[in-house]
Design a protein around this motif. Structure first.
Motif, short mmCIF file in Angstrom:
data_model
loop_
_atom_site.label_atom_id
_atom_site.label_comp_id
_atom_site.label_asym_id
_atom_site.label_seq_id
_atom_site.Cartn_x
_atom_site.Cartn_y
_atom_site.Cartn_z
N GLY A 57 -3.55 3.38 -1.56
CA GLY A 57 -4.05 2.29 -2.40
C GLY A 57 -2.92 1.38 -2.83
O GLY A 57 -1.76 1.54 -2.40
N SER A 66 -10.78 -1.92 2.85
CA SER A 66 -9.44 -2.28 2.40
C SER A 66 -8.70 -3.06 3.48
O SER A 66 -8.81 -2.75 4.67
CB SER A 66 -8.65 -1.02 2.05
OG SER A 66 -7.29 -1.32 1.85
N THR A 116 0.85 -1.19 0.00
CA THR A 116 0.00 0.00 0.00
C THR A 116 0.89 1.24 0.00
O THR A 116 1.81 1.36 0.81
CB THR A 116 -0.92 0.02 1.23
OG1 THR A 116 -1.76 -1.13 1.20
CG2 THR A 116 -1.78 1.27 1.25
#
Length: 257
Positions: free
Chosen positions: A190, A152, A126
């Motif tokens: 992300g 997530s 990430t």
């Protein structure tokens, strides 16, 4: 009656086995006879797999597919690409749409129940992107909200390592970028592979240097003893490429951290 039931059961079992996804995918001998390997890939995920302005597939995973074809069949063009959506990547292997899938697939135990995996070729993680005009160089410099995909797997790890960050759930990468453009979020956390592609395509974003976590990425292959030869062939190439530092060189070429 018992004999008839037994006979019917045997017929039903045979029909099931013949139609089962586990016996559909091409074995190594069939691929050799065909002279071409069918590979599922991403065509919209730079720098892993994407269609360039000339309509050609490019990227880190596309290069890996060509290299496998060259090593296995003697011709890097001995390959048919099948673009896949994320939700179709494993089913494409199971349902005989492709021989293998090189499509940013994270290796984990739940997926291993459905397909087999090659040796790992990349570790993702990430990352966090921010706009360049904020002049940030470290995650600890962030003071505003950080977007992250709802549910997530990285949420807990980010909260543990960087408890000072204020996280805001979003439904997609696009929503996060729109909120960043409006100034409602300072950054977005992300998949570092996806974020790398965004920074390569959009010059006003930068990826901060810290990578959180490590997620192994591997080739998905069909399960079953009849595919052992195919798995062995693929893994022999993967180990050869690792020994030659091919993966490191290609990752660097495509700008992957």
């Amino acid at each position: 009656m018992t004999i008839i039931k037994s006979f019917l059961f045997s017929i039903t079992l045979c029909l099931y086995l013949l139609s089962s996804p586990l016996v559909k995918s091409a074995e190594w001998e069939e691929i050799q006879a065909r002279g071409k390997i069918i590979v599922g890939v991403k065509d919209n995920l730079p720098p892993l797999g994407f269609t360039d302005q000339n309509g050609n597939l490019q990227g880190f995973e596309i290069d890996l597919a060509h290299k496998l074809a060259e090593e296995l069949l003697g011709d890097k063009q001995a390959i048919k690409f099948v673009p896949l959506l994320n939700q179709d990547r494993l089913n494409a292997v199971i349902e005989d749409d492709v021989d293998i899938a090189i499509a940013s697939i994270t290796f984990n135990s739940s997926r291993q129940r459905l397909v087999d995996f090659s040796d790992i070729y990349y570790f993702s993680g990430t990352g966090i992107i921010v706009k360049k005009n904020q002049f940030l160089s470290n995650i600890r410099d962030i003071s505003g909200k950080i977007g992250i995909l709802n549910n997530s797997r990285a949420i807990a790890e980010i909260q543990y390592q960087f408890p000072q960050l204020s996280l805001q759930g979003v439904s997609s990468y696009q929503e996060a970028l729109e909120l960043m453009e409006k100034g409602e979020m300072q950054g977005f956390a992300g998949d570092v592979m996806v974020l790398t592609g965004i920074t390569q395509q959009t010059s006003n974003y930068q990826l901060l240097p810290q990578i959180i976590g490590a997620y192994p990425i591997a080739i998905a292959l069909p399960k079953g003893r009849q595919y052992q030869s195919l798995r062995n062939q693929v893994n022999q190439v993967m180990r050869k490429l690792r020994q030659e530092d091919w993966f490191k060189e290609k990752a660097k070429f495509w700008g992957l951290p």
